[in-house]
Scaffold this motif. Structure first.
Motif, mmCIF file in Angstrom:
data_model
loop_
_atom_site.group_PDB
_atom_site.id
_atom_site.type_symbol
_atom_site.label_atom_id
_atom_site.label_comp_id
_atom_site.label_asym_id
_atom_site.label_seq_id
_atom_site.Cartn_x
_atom_site.Cartn_y
_atom_site.Cartn_z
ATOM 1 N N GLU A 97 0.835 -1.207 0.000
ATOM 2 C CA GLU A 97 0.000 0.000 0.000
ATOM 3 C C GLU A 97 0.869 1.257 0.000
ATOM 4 O O GLU A 97 0.493 2.294 -0.532
ATOM 5 C CB GLU A 97 -0.902 0.000 1.246
ATOM 6 C CG GLU A 97 -1.705 1.277 1.397
ATOM 7 C CD GLU A 97 -2.701 1.268 2.548
ATOM 8 O OE1 GLU A 97 -3.153 0.196 2.954
ATOM 9 O OE2 GLU A 97 -3.019 2.357 3.039
ATOM 10 N N ASP A 119 -0.496 -4.711 3.210
ATOM 11 C CA ASP A 119 -0.791 -3.418 3.830
ATOM 12 C C ASP A 119 -0.017 -3.459 5.141
ATOM 13 O O ASP A 119 -0.406 -4.157 6.072
ATOM 14 C CB ASP A 119 -2.304 -3.294 4.078
ATOM 15 C CG ASP A 119 -2.647 -1.977 4.766
ATOM 16 O OD1 ASP A 119 -1.718 -1.228 5.125
ATOM 17 O OD2 ASP A 119 -3.850 -1.706 4.938
ATOM 18 N N ASP A 122 -2.413 -1.484 8.755
ATOM 19 C CA ASP A 122 -3.800 -1.163 8.449
ATOM 20 C C ASP A 122 -4.461 -0.509 9.660
ATOM 21 O O ASP A 122 -4.199 -0.891 10.797
ATOM 22 C CB ASP A 122 -4.548 -2.449 8.067
ATOM 23 C CG ASP A 122 -5.975 -2.148 7.713
ATOM 24 O OD1 ASP A 122 -6.196 -1.407 6.745
ATOM 25 O OD2 ASP A 122 -6.871 -2.609 8.438
ATOM 26 N N GLY A 123 -5.321 0.464 9.362
ATOM 27 C CA GLY A 123 -6.018 1.169 10.444
ATOM 28 C C GLY A 123 -5.202 2.347 10.948
ATOM 29 O O GLY A 123 -5.257 2.698 12.127
ATOM 30 N N ARG A 282 -8.645 -1.485 -0.606
ATOM 31 C CA ARG A 282 -7.857 -1.919 -1.745
ATOM 32 C C ARG A 282 -8.018 -3.427 -1.979
ATOM 33 O O ARG A 282 -7.983 -4.219 -1.038
ATOM 34 C CB ARG A 282 -6.381 -1.569 -1.547
ATOM 35 C CG ARG A 282 -5.992 -0.158 -1.931
ATOM 36 C CD ARG A 282 -6.706 0.971 -1.261
ATOM 37 N NE ARG A 282 -6.735 0.931 0.190
ATOM 38 C CZ ARG A 282 -6.150 1.838 0.982
ATOM 39 N NH1 ARG A 282 -5.499 2.847 0.457
ATOM 40 N NH2 ARG A 282 -6.268 1.750 2.294
ATOM 41 N N GLU A 286 -6.044 -5.753 0.822
ATOM 42 C CA GLU A 286 -7.030 -5.685 1.913
ATOM 43 C C GLU A 286 -8.187 -6.653 1.612
ATOM 44 O O GLU A 286 -8.399 -7.624 2.341
ATOM 45 C CB GLU A 286 -7.531 -4.242 2.098
ATOM 46 C CG GLU A 286 -6.438 -3.320 2.642
ATOM 47 C CD GLU A 286 -6.830 -1.853 2.727
ATOM 48 O OE1 GLU A 286 -6.316 -1.175 3.624
ATOM 49 O OE2 GLU A 286 -7.614 -1.364 1.893
HETATM 50 MG MG MG Z 1 -5.369 -0.646 5.078
#
Ligand code: MG
Ligand code: AHM
Length: 343
Positions: A97, A119, A122-123, A282, A286
């Protein structure tokens, strides 16, 4: 009766060796790959755990290819995963990402047959507020004959994934993994520094009364999305005849982890604000890995119309709407969208 050593949880290393030896689901390279990713996740967990003491909170002052502000931990986690994976000889290329283009394996190292896409953190919006974040990853095979994999090599539908998983950095750090034969959960034993198998064959309940969606976008949703959620909100007195509960962590890993644990439906739909982008989440790093995990646990994953794992990607950072979790609810929400499209 006193506990025997066999009743103790086994380590990720042992689990993978047994998968290779007994079920032949994986070969030595894929085993190494998973071990290396898990080791990188342990390093990320340490940085996340140090929080402000590690000087890693806040923005890095840069933007990724998608125009999103990168956090220091986004950048650091990306570097940790790259450094850990590029020299082992198990990968042909990596993509993330946080990088515009795929990262080739430097020529000084041997190349392997797999592609890793992730990723790294994430978050991101939850980093600075001490709420669970995670790492999501997906493993593909490098197409035959491709020596220098570019973006095109990664554009494979999710059905081609040979492994997928995520680490969730929560009150405990967990690694959830599928090799295409069920979903297994490992908990990091911080004292010995190993992921230990704490649940084999996770299953998602077919029915649920819990949903996860960012309700603040409701006014931008399409009609079938609104219909589905309005029916849930109507509770006992509405068409569903029962009350539903809502949760939204805004870290996909944490929301999906809850669904794997106690059921639920997670939705990030298309809305008027993000229509041009195709969605929020994505596809390659994801939606696909999470859909693979959810399906392997008996759940369902669609983009509101079709199975996510069958979408043929057009670009590395492509976005898609995501509906995943307990089968009967995903089926219903998908049906509402299909009905609306055929009217
Ligand atoms: Mg993410
Ligand atoms: P990120 O990869 O930049 O962190 O973005 C993805 C996250 C998901 O983890 C989460 O489900 C979603 O974005 C939350 O979006 P919103 O802030 O719109 O609720």
């Amino acid at each position: 009766m006193t506990a025997t050593t066999s009743s103790r949880p086994i380590s990720l290393t042992r689990f993978l060796i047994e998968e290779q030896r007994d079920t032949r689901h994986i070969n030595a390279d894929l085993r190494l790959l998973i071990e290396v990713v898990a080791r990188a996740c342990k390093r990320i967990a340490i940085s996340v755990g140090r929080g402000a003491l590690g000087g890693v909170l806040g923005s890095a002052g840069t933007e990724n290819v998608q125009g999103e502000v990168q956090k220091k931990l986004d950048v650091l986690s990306n570097e940790i995963l790259l450094e850990a994976n590029e020299w082992g000889g198990h990968l042909a290329a990596l993509a993330s990402e946080e990088m515009d283009d795929p990262h080739p394996i430097p020529h000084r190292y041997p190349k392997g047959e797999y592609l890793l896409v992730f990723d790294p953190l994430d978050g991101s919006s939850n980093i600075d507020v001490n709420i669970s974040v995670g790492t999501i990853f997906s493993v593909l095979r490098c197409p035959p004959g491709v020596k220098e994999p570019d973006e095109k090599a990664f554009l494979q539908p999710g059905t081609k994934q040979v492994a997928a998983g995520y680490a969730v950095y929560g009150s405990s750090t967990m690694l959830v993994l599928t090799l295409g034969d069920g979903v297994h959960a490992f908990t990091l034993d911080r004292e010995i520094g190993s992921f230990m198998l704490t649940q084999r064959n996770l299953r998602i309940a077919e029915d649920t009364r819990e949903f996860a969606i960012n309700m603040s976008n409701m006014r931008h949703w399409e009609a079938p999305m609104r219909r589905y959620i309005e029916e849930l909100l109507a509770g006992k007195g509405g068409p569903r005849g029962t009350d539903f509960n809502m949760r939204w962590v805004a870290s996909m890993v944490a929301d999906v982890h809850r669904i794997l644990t106690r059921g639920g439906i997670f939705i990030y739909p298309l809305d008027a604000k993000i229509k041009d982008k195709g969605g929020k989440l994505r596809l390659l790093y994801e939606a696909n890995p999470m859909s693979f995990i959810v399906e392997q646990a008996g759940g369902m994953a669609t983009d509101g119309h079709d199975r996510i794992l069958e979408i043929v990607p057009k670009s590395l950072h492509q976005r898609v709407p995501v509906f995943l979790g307990s089968k009967n609810e995903v089926e219903r929400a998908t049906r509402y969208h299909r009905e609306a499209a055929s009217e």
